[in-house]
Design a protein around this motif. Sequence first.
Motif, PDB file in Angstrom:
ATOM      1  N   UNK A  39       0.751  94.621 -14.641  1.00  0.00           N
ATOM      2  CA  UNK A  39       0.058  93.550 -15.375  1.00  0.00           C
ATOM      3  C   UNK A  39       0.658  93.375 -16.770  1.00  0.00           C
ATOM      4  N   UNK A  40       0.964  94.481 -17.439  1.00  0.00           N
ATOM      5  CA  UNK A  40       1.549  94.398 -18.776  1.00  0.00           C
ATOM      6  C   UNK A  40       2.963  93.825 -18.745  1.00  0.00           C
ATOM      7  N   UNK A  41       3.748  94.194 -17.741  1.00  0.00           N
ATOM      8  CA  UNK A  41       5.091  93.631 -17.589  1.00  0.00           C
ATOM      9  C   UNK A  41       4.999  92.120 -17.420  1.00  0.00           C
ATOM     10  N   UNK A  42       4.106  91.671 -16.563  1.00  0.00           N
ATOM     11  CA  UNK A  42       3.929  90.227 -16.335  1.00  0.00           C
ATOM     12  C   UNK A  42       3.473  89.528 -17.614  1.00  0.00           C
ATOM     13  N   UNK A  43       2.559  90.148 -18.346  1.00  0.00           N
ATOM     14  CA  UNK A  43       2.064  89.549 -19.591  1.00  0.00           C
ATOM     15  C   UNK A  43       3.183  89.409 -20.619  1.00  0.00           C
ATOM     16  N   UNK A  44       3.956  90.467 -20.837  1.00  0.00           N
ATOM     17  CA  UNK A  44       5.058  90.425 -21.806  1.00  0.00           C
ATOM     18  C   UNK A  44       6.109  89.395 -21.404  1.00  0.00           C
ATOM     19  N   UNK A  45       6.410  89.342 -20.134  1.00  0.00           N
ATOM     20  CA  UNK A  45       7.398  88.391 -19.617  1.00  0.00           C
ATOM     21  C   UNK A  45       6.941  86.956 -19.890  1.00  0.00           C
ATOM     22  N   UNK A  46       5.697  86.654 -19.596  1.00  0.00           N
ATOM     23  CA  UNK A  46       5.170  85.311 -19.825  1.00  0.00           C
ATOM     24  C   UNK A  46       5.111  84.982 -21.320  1.00  0.00           C
ATOM     25  N   UNK A  47       4.655  85.917 -22.139  1.00  0.00           N
ATOM     26  CA  UNK A  47       4.536  85.672 -23.579  1.00  0.00           C
ATOM     27  C   UNK A  47       5.888  85.447 -24.250  1.00  0.00           C
ATOM     28  N   UNK A  48       6.946  85.957 -23.657  1.00  0.00           N
ATOM     29  CA  UNK A  48       8.288  85.783 -24.238  1.00  0.00           C
ATOM     30  C   UNK A  48       8.992  84.559 -23.657  1.00  0.00           C
ATOM     31  N   UNK A  49       8.247  83.727 -22.938  1.00  0.00           N
ATOM     32  CA  UNK A  49       8.844  82.574 -22.250  1.00  0.00           C
ATOM     33  C   UNK A  49       9.928  83.016 -21.278  1.00  0.00           C
ATOM     34  N   UNK A  50       9.670  84.124 -20.587  1.00  0.00           N
ATOM     35  CA  UNK A  50      10.532  84.678 -19.547  1.00  0.00           C
ATOM     36  C   UNK A  50      11.888  85.147 -20.068  1.00  0.00           C
ATOM     37  N   UNK A  51      11.923  85.569 -21.337  1.00  0.00           N
ATOM     38  CA  UNK A  51      13.168  86.077 -21.924  1.00  0.00           C
ATOM     39  C   UNK A  51      13.231  87.599 -21.920  1.00  0.00           C
ATOM     40  N   UNK A  52      12.103  88.252 -22.189  1.00  0.00           N
ATOM     41  CA  UNK A  52      12.066  89.715 -22.249  1.00  0.00           C
ATOM     42  C   UNK A  52      11.626  90.230 -20.890  1.00  0.00           C
ATOM     43  N   UNK A  53      12.459  91.058 -20.302  1.00  0.00           N
ATOM     44  CA  UNK A  53      12.197  91.543 -18.953  1.00  0.00           C
ATOM     45  C   UNK A  53      12.112  93.068 -18.938  1.00  0.00           C
ATOM     46  N   UNK A  54      11.749  93.581 -17.781  1.00  0.00           N
ATOM     47  CA  UNK A  54      11.735  95.032 -17.583  1.00  0.00           C
ATOM     48  C   UNK A  54      13.179  95.508 -17.579  1.00  0.00           C
TER      49      UNK A  54
END
Length: 134
Positions: A39-54
């Motif tokens: 859930x946190x990975x998905x949240x961070x990914x969305x908040x970064x406009x899909x720029x920051x990934x795992x």
Amino acid sequence: MGYFSQGESELVITDVIGPGPNAKHTTTAFSPDLEFQHAEIARCYQQSNRLHTYVADWHTHPDGPPALSNKDKRVLMKIARCADARLPKPAMVLLAGGFDHWNLGSFQLIPSRLPGCARLRPVRTKIIEQESIS
């Protein structure tokens, strides 16, 4: 969470995701709260406009060196083979040492076409401070 820069020679960490409330810790093992982490990975990914990934897993080696154990190496291989991770060259970041002095070690798995011939390379790591760390 983050990205690689400088032609993949630098790991830029933008967000650090913790173990989660249902994680299990022992002195020699760790089992994360996967539901929380996903859930946190998905949240961070969305908040970064899909720029920051795992890009990496992280953990500590209290009273130990910033070097990967055989178990750590197996985890990297498992991540590289996991289609859902979409990360053929995963990294692992270690905080080693303890109390008053911690050392940072970061390594990236470089796969090979030959089975069992993957190698590890140290990778320079830059941590960008965020307003909140999960």
